[in-house]
Design an enzyme around this catalytic site. Structure first.
Site, PDB file in Angstrom:
ATOM      1  N   SER A 114       2.107   3.290 -41.894  1.00 25.74           N
ATOM      2  CA  SER A 114       1.857   4.066 -40.673  1.00 25.74           C
ATOM      3  C   SER A 114       2.627   5.382 -40.632  1.00 25.74           C
ATOM      4  O   SER A 114       2.512   6.198 -41.525  1.00 25.74           O
ATOM      5  CB  SER A 114       2.163   3.192 -39.463  1.00 25.74           C
ATOM      6  OG  SER A 114       1.726   3.817 -38.301  1.00 25.74           O
ATOM      7  N   HIS A 115       3.500   5.535 -39.642  1.00 19.75           N
ATOM      8  CA  HIS A 115       4.222   6.793 -39.447  1.00 19.75           C
ATOM      9  C   HIS A 115       5.465   6.907 -40.327  1.00 19.75           C
ATOM     10  O   HIS A 115       6.135   7.932 -40.322  1.00 19.75           O
ATOM     11  CB  HIS A 115       4.630   6.913 -37.982  1.00 19.75           C
ATOM     12  CG  HIS A 115       5.481   5.748 -37.555  1.00 19.75           C
ATOM     13  ND1 HIS A 115       4.948   4.496 -37.370  1.00 19.75           N
ATOM     14  CD2 HIS A 115       6.802   5.643 -37.344  1.00 19.75           C
ATOM     15  CE1 HIS A 115       5.909   3.668 -37.048  1.00 19.75           C
ATOM     16  NE2 HIS A 115       7.062   4.334 -37.020  1.00 19.75           N
ATOM     17  N   ASP A 278      -0.915  10.125 -36.730  1.00 19.03           N
ATOM     18  CA  ASP A 278       0.078   9.597 -37.663  1.00 19.03           C
ATOM     19  C   ASP A 278      -0.515   9.271 -39.031  1.00 19.03           C
ATOM     20  O   ASP A 278      -1.698   9.523 -39.279  1.00 19.03           O
ATOM     21  CB  ASP A 278       0.793   8.381 -37.062  1.00 19.03           C
ATOM     22  CG  ASP A 278      -0.054   7.128 -37.090  1.00 19.03           C
ATOM     23  OD1 ASP A 278      -1.287   7.250 -37.109  1.00 19.03           O
ATOM     24  OD2 ASP A 278       0.522   6.013 -37.098  1.00 19.03           O
ATOM     25  N   ASP A 280      -1.612   6.647 -40.677  1.00 19.28           N
ATOM     26  CA  ASP A 280      -2.842   5.869 -40.839  1.00 19.28           C
ATOM     27  C   ASP A 280      -3.864   6.156 -39.737  1.00 19.28           C
ATOM     28  O   ASP A 280      -4.865   5.447 -39.612  1.00 19.28           O
ATOM     29  CB  ASP A 280      -2.514   4.374 -40.902  1.00 19.28           C
ATOM     30  CG  ASP A 280      -1.845   3.860 -39.643  1.00 19.28           C
ATOM     31  OD1 ASP A 280      -1.135   4.636 -38.978  1.00 19.28           O
ATOM     32  OD2 ASP A 280      -2.022   2.670 -39.312  1.00 19.28           O
ATOM     33  N   ASP A 282      -3.865   5.944 -36.424  1.00 22.66           N
ATOM     34  CA  ASP A 282      -4.080   5.183 -35.191  1.00 22.66           C
ATOM     35  C   ASP A 282      -3.309   5.743 -33.993  1.00 22.66           C
ATOM     36  O   ASP A 282      -3.592   5.392 -32.859  1.00 22.66           O
ATOM     37  CB  ASP A 282      -3.807   3.678 -35.395  1.00 22.66           C
ATOM     38  CG  ASP A 282      -2.424   3.378 -35.946  1.00 22.66           C
ATOM     39  OD1 ASP A 282      -1.642   4.325 -36.148  1.00 22.66           O
ATOM     40  OD2 ASP A 282      -2.133   2.182 -36.173  1.00 22.66           O
ATOM     41  N   LYS A 377      -5.641   0.840 -32.249  1.00 19.95           N
ATOM     42  CA  LYS A 377      -5.493   2.112 -31.573  1.00 19.95           C
ATOM     43  C   LYS A 377      -6.137   3.182 -32.441  1.00 19.95           C
ATOM     44  O   LYS A 377      -6.322   2.987 -33.638  1.00 19.95           O
ATOM     45  CB  LYS A 377      -4.035   2.405 -31.265  1.00 19.95           C
ATOM     46  CG  LYS A 377      -3.059   2.277 -32.419  1.00 19.95           C
ATOM     47  CD  LYS A 377      -1.631   2.305 -31.878  1.00 19.95           C
ATOM     48  CE  LYS A 377      -0.578   2.325 -32.975  1.00 19.95           C
ATOM     49  NZ  LYS A 377      -0.260   0.996 -33.495  1.00 19.95           N
TER      50      LYS A 377
HETATM   51  C1  VG1 Z   1       6.176   0.546 -33.300  1.00 20.08           C
HETATM   52  C2  VG1 Z   1       5.754   0.893 -31.886  1.00 20.08           C
HETATM   53  C3  VG1 Z   1       4.622  -0.021 -31.444  1.00 20.08           C
HETATM   54  C4  VG1 Z   1       3.473   0.060 -32.449  1.00 20.08           C
HETATM   55  C5  VG1 Z   1       3.985  -0.248 -33.839  1.00 20.08           C
HETATM   56  C6  VG1 Z   1       2.920  -0.081 -34.895  1.00 20.08           C
HETATM   57  O1  VG1 Z   1       6.688  -0.775 -33.343  1.00 20.08           O
HETATM   58  O2  VG1 Z   1       6.825   0.779 -30.997  1.00 20.08           O
HETATM   59  O3  VG1 Z   1       4.197   0.348 -30.161  1.00 20.08           O
HETATM   60  O4  VG1 Z   1       2.459  -0.844 -32.107  1.00 20.08           O
HETATM   61  O5  VG1 Z   1       5.046   0.629 -34.172  1.00 20.08           O
HETATM   62  O6  VG1 Z   1       2.350   1.190 -34.836  1.00 20.08           O
HETATM   63  P1  VG1 Z   1       8.264  -1.110 -33.322  1.00 20.08           P
HETATM   64  O7  VG1 Z   1       8.338  -2.582 -33.519  1.00 20.08           O
HETATM   65  O8  VG1 Z   1       8.874  -0.287 -34.408  1.00 20.08           O
HETATM   66  O9  VG1 Z   1       8.760  -0.658 -31.979  1.00 20.08           O
HETATM   67  V1  VG1 Z   1       1.752   1.914 -36.221  1.00 20.08           V
HETATM   68  O10 VG1 Z   1       1.154   3.376 -35.834  1.00 20.08           O
HETATM   69  O11 VG1 Z   1       3.001   1.728 -37.197  1.00 20.08           O
HETATM   70  O12 VG1 Z   1       0.562   0.805 -36.811  1.00 20.08           O
HETATM   71 CO    CO Z   2       0.003   4.067 -37.280  1.00 23.37          CO
END
Ligand code: VG1
Ligand code: CO
Length: 544
Positions: A114-115, A278, A280, A282, A377
Site C-alpha cells: 500500500s502506502h 496511494d 495500490d 485505494d 476503498k
Molecule cells: C492503516 C490505516 C487503516 C487502513 C490500513 C490499510 O492501518 O489506519 O485505516 O485500513 O492502513 O490501508 P493501521 O493498522 O496502520 O492503522 V492500505 O491503503 O494500507 O490498504
Molecule cells: Co492502500
C-alpha cells in the site's frame, strides 16, 4: 507436461497478517521459502484451489514481477483452473476487487504494501481477497496464520516464466493464465456510476485539476480516465508512470508525503481541485485551491452529496466509518435518516455490512473512502465522485466545506503518529491505559471532564462475530474524544496512532487551525497516556 514439485519446508516466524495482509521488509519476503510458505498457507486456508479462478495483480513495486511468477507456478501446481492477471502484474486494489466480482472469481491476491515505500531496502506485502472482492476476514487470516505454523511442504511447477506483458491466454500445465488490461473493466464500472458528460463539461469550462499518482499504480488509470476520456489537459496527472521504488517516496497521500502536490495547491496559481492516491490506489487525499479536506470531512461531504451522481441518485442505504474516524459523517446520516455504523479499523470490517445491503458508503480517517461498487476503498472513485459533485454544484471546494460546517458544525480532527517506536514499550503503554479505564470517568483534565473510557470491542451486526481490543477510547463531556491504537501495517517497531477530535458549532470558531482547536485535547492525551514516557518522543512524526 510440467513437472509438479513437492518442496519440503519448515515454518517461518512472523507470518501474521495485519490490518491488511502480510507486510514485511522486502528482504524478509525474498528469503528462501518465505513467499512460498505464505502462499501455500493461504491456498490451504481457503480450502485449496482445485477448479477455482483467482485474480492476481499488484502496485508495481520491486519484487512484484518475481513474486507473481512464483505464485502463478504454485497456483498451477495446486490445481487452479484459471488465473486472471493484470498486464505487467499491475492492478490497483479496487480494480482487483472489481475483477474478482465481475469475473465471479473465487478470490484474488494483491501484491502491495500500500502506502509503505518500495524497493529492495523497503517494504513488500501480499493480501488475499475473497469471492465478494473484499479483504480476507479475520477468520480467514487466522486460518492462514495457523497454516503457516504447521506447514511442511509446498507445491510448485517447474516451468519457464510466463510473459505477463502480453495480453491474452497462456497455458501453464492444466491452468489457464489470462493476462488482462488492468484499466478497462474498472473504467467501464466508473462510467456506470458517474455523469462523465457533466465532468467533461466542467473540465472543458477551464476548471483545472492536478492529480498525483505518486509514481504508483494509479497512473495508468488516472491518465486513461481523467486525461484521455474526460479531457483534462495532458499533465494534469502527476507522477503517472509506476516505478518499482515509487521514485524513492512514500506513496502515501497525506500533506507530509504529497508535498509536491501541497505546494501546487497552495500556490497563487493553484488549480481548482487537487488529489493524490496511494501505492495500490485505494486511498485518496482531496484538496481545493488553498484548501485541505480532512478524510473524515471528505466522507461526510460525500455522504451529504452522493445523490448528485447517477450511481447514488436513489440515496444511500446507510454509512459506515471506522471507529477512529471523526463522527462528522454520523451527523449527516442522522439528518438524512439513514443508519450509521462504527467498525474497527480496516476495510475488511465493512464487507458484511456492504454485502447485506446495510450501507452504501464507507470511510476511514486514513484517507479511504468507497462504496458498494467494489469491496475495497477506492481512490479514483472518490476523486470522480468529488468531480461529479463539483460539476453539479459549481462551487469551489472551500465553499463546499464552509457550507457543510455551517450546516452540520465542524468535527475538528487530527491524527498524531509516533512511528518506529519500541514495540514492547508501546504495548505496555496500551495495557497500562486499558488497566486504568475504570478509574478515568469523572476525572477532569485540561478543563475537560472524562465521561467514559473503554477498549473498543466490535460485534458484527451481520454474523455476530466479536473483535475485541480495537483501540482505547476516551470520551469527554461535550463530545470531544481521544483514541489510542497501535498500527497493524508497519514493518519496523510499532506505530502509535493518537486520534483527536472535538466538535464545534459556533459560527465564529469554525475556521480555526485544527491543531489550535485541538490543543487542550492534545495536552490531555499526553497526560492520560504518558506518551513521552513510553515512546521517548516529545512530538509525533506525522500529523494528518
Ligand atoms: C492503516 C490505516 C487503516 C487502513 C490500513 C490499510 O492501518 O489506519 O485505516 O485500513 O492502513 O490501508 P493501521 O493498522 O496502520 O492503522 V492500505 O491503503 O494500507 O490498504
Ligand atoms: Co492502500
Amino acid at each position: 507436461m510440467e513437472n509438479i514439485m513437492v518442496v519440503p519446508t519448515t515454518p517461518i516466524e512472523g507470518q501474521q497478517p495485519g490490518t491488511s495482509g502480510l507486510r514485511k521488509k522486502t528482504a524478509e519476503f525474498m528469503q528462501p521459502h518465505f513467499l512460498n510458505n505464505f502462499t501455500q498457507a493461504t491456498f490451504k486456508a481457503v480450502g485449496g484451489l482445485t477448479g477455482k479462478i483467482l485474480v492476481l495483480g499488484g502496485d508495481g513495486r520491486y519484487f512484484n514481477d518475481k513474486a507473481a511468477q512464483i505464485i502463478l507456478k504454485m497456483a498451477a501446481a495446486n490445481g487452479l483452473s484459471r488465473l486472471i492477471v493484470g498486464q505487467d502484474v499491475l492492478l490497483s486494489t479496487p480494480a482487483a476487487s472489481n475483477l474478482i466480482r465481475q469475473r465471479k472469481a473465487d478470490g484474488g491476491i494483491i501484491l502491495s504494501a500500500s502506502h509503505n515505500p518500495g524497493g529492495p531496502e523497503e517494504d513488500f506485502g501480499m493480501k488475499y481477497n475473497m469471492a465478494n472482492g473484499g479483504p480476507a476476514t479475520e477468520s480467514v487470516t487466522d486460518r492462514i496464520l495457523e497454516e503457516t505454523r504447521t506447514i511442511n511442504f509446498y507445491q510448485i511447477v517447474e516451468a519457464p516464466d510466463l510473459d505477463l506483458s502480453k495480453l491474452g491466454i497462456q497455458q501453464l500445465g492444466q491452468m489457464i493464465a489470462e493476462v488482462v488490461d488492468p484499466v478497462r473493466d474498472y473504467h467501464s464500472l466508473m462510467e456506470t456510476l458517474f455523469d462523465f458528460d457533466a465532468i467533461r463539461d466542467l473540465l472543458a469550462s477551464g476548471f483545472s485539476i492536478t492529480v498525483d499518482a505518486m509514481h504508483a499504480v494509479t497512473g495508468p488509470y488516472a491518465k486513461a480516465i481523467l486525461e484521455k476520456d474526460l479531457g483534462a489537459p495532458t499533465g494534469s496527472v502527476l507522477n503517472a508512470v509506476p516505478l518499482s521504488d515509487f521514485g524513492k517516496g512514500h506513496p502515501d497521500p497525506n500533506p507530509v508525503w504529497a508535498k509536491e502536490l501541497m505546494g501546487i495547491m497552495f500556490a497563487d496559481d493553484a488549480p481548482d481541485f487537487g488529489a493524490a492516491m496511494d501505492g495500490d490506489g485505494d486511498r485518496n487525499m482531496i484538496l481545493g485551491r488553498s484548501t485541505y479536506v480532512t478524510p473524515s470531512d471528505s466522507l461526510a461531504v460525500l455522504v451529504a452529496n452522493a445523490h448528485f451522481a447517477p450511481g447514488y441518485k436513489g440515496g444511500l442505504a446507510g454509512v459506515a466509518r471506522s471507529m477512529p474516524t471523526s463522527r462528522a459523517a454520523d451527523r449527516v446520516a442522522e439528518k438524512l435518516g439513514i443508519d450509521a455504523f462504527e467498525t474497527p479499523t480496516g476495510w475488511k470490517f465493512f464487507g458484511n455490512l456492504l454485502d447485506a445491503g446495510k450501507v452504501t458508503l464507507c470511510g476511514e480517517e486514513s484517507a479511504g473512502t468507497g462504496s458498494d461498487h467494489v469491496r475495497e476503498k477506492d481512490g479514483l472513485w472518490a476523486i470522480l465522485l468529488w468531480l461529479n459533485i463539483l460539476a453539479v454544484r459549481k462551487q469551489p471546494v472551500a465553499q463546499i466545506m464552509e457550507e457543510h460546517w455551517a450546516e452540520y458544525g465542524r468535527n475538528f480532527y487530527s491524527r498524531h503518529d509516533y512511528e518506529g517506536v519500541d514495540a514492547a514499550r508501546a504495548k505496555e503503554m496500551i495495557s497500562a491505559l486499558s488497566g486504568s479505564l475504570d478509574s478515568l470517568p469523572g476525572t477532569k483534565i485540561e478543563g475537560l471532564v472524562i465521561q467514559a473510557a473503554d477498549d473498543f470491542s466490535y460485534s458484527d451486526p451481520v454474523d455476530q462475530s466479536v473483535s475485541p481490543n480495537q483501540g482505547v477510547r476516551i470520551m469527554f463531556e461535550g463530545g470531544a474524544r481521544i483514541v489510542f491504537r497501535l498500527s497493524g501495517t508497519g514493518t519496523v517497531g510499532a506505530t502509535l496512532r493518537v486520534y483527536l477530535e472535538r466538535y464545534e458549532d459556533s459560527p465564529e470558531l469554525l475556521q480555526q487551525d485544527p491543531q489550535v482547536a485541538l490543543a487542550p485535547i492534545i495536552r490531555a492525551a499526553e497526560k492520560i497516556a504518558q506518551i513521552q514516557k513510553y515512546t521517548g518522543r516529545d512530538a509525533p512524526d506525522v500529523k494528518t
